[in-house]
Design a protein around this motif. Structure first.
Motif, PDB file in Angstrom:
ATOM      1  N   THR A 282       5.101  -2.413  -1.235  1.00 18.84           N
ATOM      2  CA  THR A 282       5.413  -1.914   0.104  1.00 18.84           C
ATOM      3  C   THR A 282       4.548  -2.585   1.169  1.00 18.84           C
ATOM      4  O   THR A 282       5.072  -3.028   2.189  1.00 18.84           O
ATOM      5  CB  THR A 282       5.214  -0.380   0.154  1.00 18.84           C
ATOM      6  OG1 THR A 282       5.969   0.217  -0.896  1.00 18.84           O
ATOM      7  CG2 THR A 282       5.667   0.173   1.481  1.00 18.84           C
TER       8      THR A 282
ATOM      9  N   LEU B 175      10.904   1.480   1.219  1.00 21.14           N
ATOM     10  CA  LEU B 175       9.749   2.179   1.787  1.00 21.14           C
ATOM     11  C   LEU B 175       9.204   1.422   2.991  1.00 21.14           C
ATOM     12  O   LEU B 175       8.827   2.027   3.993  1.00 21.14           O
ATOM     13  CB  LEU B 175       8.655   2.330   0.723  1.00 21.14           C
ATOM     14  CG  LEU B 175       8.899   3.425  -0.312  1.00 21.14           C
ATOM     15  CD1 LEU B 175       7.931   3.298  -1.465  1.00 21.14           C
ATOM     16  CD2 LEU B 175       8.768   4.785   0.338  1.00 21.14           C
ATOM     17  N   ALA B 176       9.179   0.085   2.903  1.00 27.30           N
ATOM     18  CA  ALA B 176       8.651  -0.705   4.012  1.00 27.30           C
ATOM     19  C   ALA B 176       9.531  -0.528   5.246  1.00 27.30           C
ATOM     20  O   ALA B 176       9.033  -0.389   6.367  1.00 27.30           O
ATOM     21  CB  ALA B 176       8.560  -2.175   3.624  1.00 27.30           C
TER      22      ALA B 176
ATOM     23  N   GLY C 157      10.167  -0.987  -2.787  1.00 25.49           N
ATOM     24  CA  GLY C 157       9.185  -1.521  -1.846  1.00 25.49           C
ATOM     25  C   GLY C 157       9.848  -1.856  -0.517  1.00 25.49           C
ATOM     26  O   GLY C 157       9.349  -1.506   0.559  1.00 25.49           O
TER      27      GLY C 157
ATOM     28  N   ARG D 137       1.978   5.851   4.635  1.00 30.59           N
ATOM     29  CA  ARG D 137       1.481   4.573   4.095  1.00 30.59           C
ATOM     30  C   ARG D 137       0.325   4.802   3.133  1.00 30.59           C
ATOM     31  O   ARG D 137       0.268   4.217   2.054  1.00 30.59           O
ATOM     32  CB  ARG D 137       1.012   3.656   5.226  1.00 30.59           C
ATOM     33  CG  ARG D 137       2.152   2.993   5.958  1.00 30.59           C
ATOM     34  CD  ARG D 137       1.630   1.903   6.882  1.00 30.59           C
ATOM     35  NE  ARG D 137       2.672   1.538   7.849  1.00 30.59           N
ATOM     36  CZ  ARG D 137       2.599   0.494   8.656  1.00 30.59           C
ATOM     37  NH1 ARG D 137       1.530  -0.272   8.624  1.00 30.59           N
ATOM     38  NH2 ARG D 137       3.563   0.223   9.483  1.00 30.59           N
TER      39      ARG D 137
END
Lengths: 360, 275, 304
Positions: free
Chosen positions: C185, C103-104, C100, C118
């Motif tokens: 995320t 990806l963030a 998470g 997203r």
């Protein structure tokens, strides 16, 4: 016809007493202003009248009804809030008419009264807008309109102008004064701004720490403050308060002096005063004038030239600051020595408990 | 070089994300188009013939139109649970935000407990049987409301705290009684959170499998998730039909996602951060 | 009592009837929610404390003391369910935190196709768990499944993801991460966006490298998001049932059983007392693990 009678009104939050027994009588049609520093209880008192705060003790009479436990909607009041409190999801028309709708007023009657209020406040062109599409002044106008349609016996205003800019504030202030003239209803108005209080009020109520300090017309409060608190609160710049000592008491003449003040004789209520007592002499900045025979001598510490008048801050030998407002434009040098005098009739004495010793 | 970085990285990310996240969905769609024989191979291949319509008809009509019943049940379940949730949670959030009382800490504790504690299943069944709610759709509605209240209340309370109290007071002076204040002034102003609540909770309740499994046994009032679960064994050899079913029940969340993406993300993060 | 006295004195003084005014925020607004929550959630929870100590047929119950719990900790397959539950929760929440965050970071950088990425990452959060479970069961088929066919192309002999007892639990956990990482995320994205730019600018003036930027600015300042992701996914992991049930039903054997699937199995088998004891065990497990974890994560957060 409704005046207001407050009899020993009290409010506690737990053990903290915020309104400590207020007695006040307001006549029908009077414009009364509650004024005082923040936290003095003025808004609480207004909200008690409105029914938004429970009354802990005492009696609240509106007209000839005891209203302690009456619901706000049944008190015959309307209120204008500081942040307007318009319903954001309703148009101006629906905002103004909401109370009538709740009271199940017939539609035609409702429409007539909404348009009447809009006409009085010259906001007919705004009726279909949402509050978010209005300027601050227009929102205030709608808030007042919402109060008018209720045809209340008593209008309550809680610092209604403090979110407006300076120019708009003066304008709206005058409109409120005109509204009072036209409607002739009782109005109770809370503010911390003494100019608003002085210009609008028939009667000012000065509050401090939950206690009424003085009730009177604006001029009474200015000329004859009942105590040091009121003397310091009403009038701008503030009244000068000079510590002094009683030299002699001769009937209703009290002679006082101090390091900063040459011997001065002032007419005052002298009972209980004796030689050697500490006392405070109050004199307004506007009452002081340059005078070679004056009884106050000091040095110019700061000069503010406003054109039509000159604010002079004077440092006295004892260290006490003295504020003087002189007519017209005066070119004074910093550090220059200055001798000031005043008419003793315009000075006031306050005893050690802070109570004014006005001449009888 | 500084410009090439994001582009190269972006292309890599697109390829990887497509492989990981899109291929499974592509597989669902492709299989739903195939005939039984081709689907049985479980391959990621282009359909030899397009049979989506026949597959759809067969899935929908099978077992006496059970899927239609299931969709109706799921719709009733979702709509009624979310309606009750919105009204009841907003009422609690309103009082919780406005009135400082000694009950508040208890209520806050119960909200946290509700978010954490797993429901005691068999005692709940026992109790619902006693109340005549077991195996009934309206019983399940109440269950969904009970289990999802804490999250909705948290969403509402945070928002109500930002509505100035003067609005309530203006309404009170205007003559509004508590129900008027709530339904005519506060509830309309809560619309943005209400949308978030509706979207987040309806996706959750529509997709709920565990609670219908426990509390709504029996075929005549199955929900879509239960139906899919039952088809899993029935269509063991007809993967084309199984995946047509999956495709069908993925459509409602997809629609919600397309229209309310922002509210869902806002609601889930807001609720999560505050919880 | 107090209200009564007020009323009396009020009437004596001639106050209008209905003396004490009612609050504009009446407590009965709690009532609908309180009844539903109390009857359908609280009452069964309390009842479970008693019924977990009984042999129970829904019509009558015999008090047997702690026998159900003893059985729970003695039967190997039940103990394995307990261990599996913790493993599952640790794997899923650990992976969701790491992936998470990663990806963030990627999705808040100035990468191309951000909106698309997203959406793609988040969409599985909204899809039916049963549907996802069935789909991956097919994809993970040991011989025909797409995953192993793909691996075969690379010359790798893929394992029996769901048929190998050592792998089944982990495979399900990976699918859980696939479905849930989108939520982690977006929570991280919200946390990262909330970090004021000033910190990065100050760090840049201090000459921080990108790695130092991440280690000394991003990581500590996104701690609230980390706490949320960990707690949320940890509780979710401990309670998980639907995905496991849709994919393996706890099998092969008892290899992927968790407490939640054990509760269901015992319920199906008619061992209601034992099933309820499982509920109490799960409740205690969550309380014992999550409460200290929450306090730990929140203390660190208050430290800043």
């Amino acid at each position: 016809m409704a005046g207001l009678d407050l009899k020993d009104l009290r409010k506690n939050y737990g053990t903290v007493e915020v309104i400590k027994g207020v007695d006040l009588s307001i006549d029908h049609g009077e414009f009364v202003v509650f004024v005082g520093p923040s936290g003095c209880g003025k808004s609480t008192l207004l909200r008690m009248i409105a029914g938004l705060e429970e009354i802990t003790g005492g009696e609240l009479w509106i007209g000839d009804r005891l209203c302690n436990t009456v619901e706000p909607r049944d008190r015959g009041i309307a209120m204008v809030f500081q942040n307007y409190a318009l319903y954001p999801h309703m148009t101006v028309y629906d905002n103004v008419g909401f109370g009538l709708k709740l009271a199940k007023t017939p539609k035609a009657e409702r429409d007539r009264r909404i348009r009447e209020a809009a006409r009085i406040l010259q906001m007919e062109h705004l009726l279909q807008r949402k509050p978010s599409q209005l300027s601050g002044g227009q929102r205030q106008r709608v808030a007042i309109g919402r109060a008018i349609v209720r045809q209340p016996e008593v209008f309550l205003f809680d610092e209604p102008l403090s979110n407006l800019d300076a120019a708009l504030r003066v304008e709206t202030r005058m409109e409120i004064a005109k509204l009072h003239q036209d409607l002739g209803t009782t109005m109770v108005y809370v503010t911390h701004d003494q100019v608003e209080a002085m210009t609008l009020a028939d009667k000012i109520v000065v509050l401090d720490r939950g206690v009424v300090q003085q009730v009177g017309s604006p001029i009474e409060l200015y000329q004859r403050p009942a105590n040091l608190f009121v003397a310091g609160f009403i009038g701008s710049p503030k009244m000068n308060l000079l510590p002094a000592t009683v030299d002699a008491v001769e009937g209703d003449i009290v002679r006082v002096s101090s390091r900063d003040l040459a011997a001065t004789a002032i007419r005052a209520r002298s009972d209980g005063l004796k030689k050697g007592d500490s006392i405070t002499l109050g004199v307004r900045p506007h009452a002081l004038v340059p005078n070679q025979n004056g009884n106050v001598v000091g040095q110019v510490a700061l000069v503010e030239r406003l054109g039509n008048e000159t604010n002079v801050s004077v440092r006295l030998p004892g260290g006490t600051p003295l504020m003087v407002v002189l007519d017209g434009d005066r070119a004074l040098r910093l550090g220059e020595s200055i001798i000031l005098g005043f008419d003793p009739a315009q000075a006031l004495l306050f005893d050690q408990s802070g109570v004014a010793r006005e001449p009888l | 070089m500084s410009k090439a970085g994001p582009i190269v990285g972006g292309i890599a990310a697109i390829v990887i994300s497509a492989l990981v996240f899109l291929v499974p969905f592509a597989f669902i769609i492709l299989t739903a188009f195939k005939d039984r024989a081709q689907a049985a191979a479980l391959d990621f291949t282009w359909p030899a013939s397009f049979n989506l319509w026949t597959n759809l008809v067969e899935v929908v009509t099978t077992r006496n139109w059970m899927l239609v019943t299931a969709f109706i049940n799921s719709t009733i379940l979702t709509v009624s649970s979310v309606t009750l949730l919105v009204v009841f949670a907003a009422m609690v959030g309103f009082i919780l935000a406005r009135r400082k009382s000694r009950w508040n800490p208890l209520v806050e504790f119960l909200i946290l407990a509700g978010l954490m504690i797993p429901p005691a299943v068999v005692p709940t069944i026992w109790l619902m049987q006693g109340l005549g709610l077991f195996g009934k759709l309206h019983g399940l509605v109440l269950i969904e409301v009970a289990y999802n209240l804490p999250f909705s209340i948290i969403l509402y309370r945070a928002f109500i705290a930002t509505i100035p109290r003067e609005l309530d007071e203006a309404a009170i002076i205007d003559g509004a009684r508590p129900l008027d204040v709530f339904f005519r002034v506060i509830l309309p102003l809560l619309w943005p959170v209400t949308v978030t609540n509706i979207v987040v909770q309806s996706v959750g309740i529509f997709n709920d499998f565990t609670n219908p499994l426990y509390y709504l046994p029996g075929n005549q009032n199955a929900t879509v998730q239960l139906t899919l679960y039952n088809f899993q064994s029935q269509f063991n050899t007809s993967y084309n039909l199984l995946f047509t079913n999956i495709l069908l029940i993925t459509i409602p969340p997809l629609i919600v996602f397309l229209f309310f993406n922002r509210q869902i993300v806002a609601g889930m993060t807001a609720g999560a951060v505050k919880g | 009592m107090t209200a009564l006295t007020v009323t009396e004195s009020a009437t004596r003084k001639g106050h209008p009837a209905g003396a004490r005014r009612r609050s504009p925020y009446p407590a009965w607004f709690f009532l609908p929610a309180a009844i539903i929550y109390g009857v359908l959630f609280l009452a069964p929870t309390f009842a479970s404390l008693y019924f977990s100590l009984t042999r129970w047929t829904l019509f009558n119950s015999v008090f047997i003391g702690l026998e159900n719990f003893v059985q729970f900790f003695r039967e190997p397959f039940l103990v394995q369910g307990l261990v599996n539950t913790v493993i599952y929760a640790v794997i899923t929440s650990g992976l969701k935190v790491m992936l998470g965050m990663l990806l963030a970071l990627l999705l808040t950088s100035n990468i191309i196709a951000r909106g698309y990425l997203r959406s793609v990452v988040f969409f599985p959060v909204l899809v039916s768990t049963v549907g996802v479970g069935i789909t991956f069961t097919v994809l993970m088929h040991p011989t025909q499944g797409m995953i192993n066919e793909g691996l075969a192309l690379l010359g790798i002999d893929g394992p029996g993801w769901l048929t190998d007892p050592r792998l089944a639990l982990i495979s399900v956990a990976l699918v859980d991460v696939w479905k849930g990482v989108g939520l982690a995320t977006v929570i991280y994205i919200a946390g990262l966006v909330a970090i004021p730019k000033d910190y990065y600018e100050a760090a840049r003036i201090d000459g921080a490298t990108r790695w130092q930027n991440f280690w000394y600015v991003t990581l500590p300042l996104s701690r609230p998001a980390t706490a949320t992701v960990i707690i949320l996914s940890f509780i979710g992991g401990l309670r998980t049932f639907d995905l496991i049930w849709a994919m393996t039903r706890g099998g092969p054997g008892f290899a992927s059983d968790t407490v939640a699937s054990v509760i269901y199995k015992q319920y199906q088998a008619g061992f209601y007392g034992l099933s309820t004891a499982g509920n109490v065990v799960l409740f205690v497990l969550i309380a014992v693990l999550v409460v200290p974890l929450t306090m730990f994560l929140n203390r660190k957060q208050g430290h800043e």
